[in-house]
Design a protein around this motif. Sequence first.
Motif: not given
Length: 285
Positions: A73-78, A64-68, A258-259
């Motif tokens: 989303a994580l990169r943009l959030s950080l 679930q956490l390996s999807s692009p 995924a959520a």
Amino acid sequence: MTDRTTAGGPGPGGAPGTARRPRSRRGRGVPYALLLPALLGLAFLVLPLVGLLVRAPWSAMPEQLSSPEVWQALRLSLICATAATGVSLVLGVPLAWVLARTELPGRRAVRALVTLPLVLPPVVGGVALLLVLGRNGIVGRWLDSAFGFTLPFTTTGVVVAETFVAMPFLVISVEGALRAADPRYEEAAATLGASRLTAFRRVTLPLIAPGIGAGAVLAWARALGEFGATITFAGNFPGRTQTMPLAVYLAMESEPEAAIALSLVLLAVSVAVLAGLRERWMSAP
């Protein structure tokens, strides 16, 4: 006759000159009328988090956490949360100093306006940002006609929305630190010939550094979890404005697992923030 335990004589089983201290009352029983609602309140706050951990698809977490999309989303959030915290520091620290150290006319009204985003529904904040900074907004119209620059539905718009909701946390924390700091140090620096700016930079900032750090961490965590103002002002475009909370909202409609996985990531960040602030707010008095 003078009591030796209070007049410097040795107390019973104690060192000379020590007075007898009253026994702590923390060990006394808690009234059931207070214990029951306290336990219910604790369960109300903890059980949803326990449910999240119990229902988490641990075996499918790596997938679930390996999807692009998740990493986007994580990169943009950080990136956006860090940028919003930087803007909050640049604007919020001087604002906190003005509120704490000057006799500004209408200071109470200014403080109320600064803290308003804390209680304002985030969606309302997003609407307000659109009315001011949107393409047809009060300021946005001028930005568009003069520079061809628009903020809504852009990554910069995400930073603006997150700054709007996060900066009050920083201002409140820094203002409290400034009020707790002794102003005589600044006065002493002024008598030695330092300007107010030099005294602020060389004396005040080191004194309130812990408060600035705590406020920055709170602002960063609040920006990272922002949803309402972001989706209203910046939209939900993958790779451009879709942050982690928006990804959780979108995944909940089609992929609940995924959520849950994304929610666990945000939960881990929140626990890390609390761990970083444990000396400030979680220490026993």
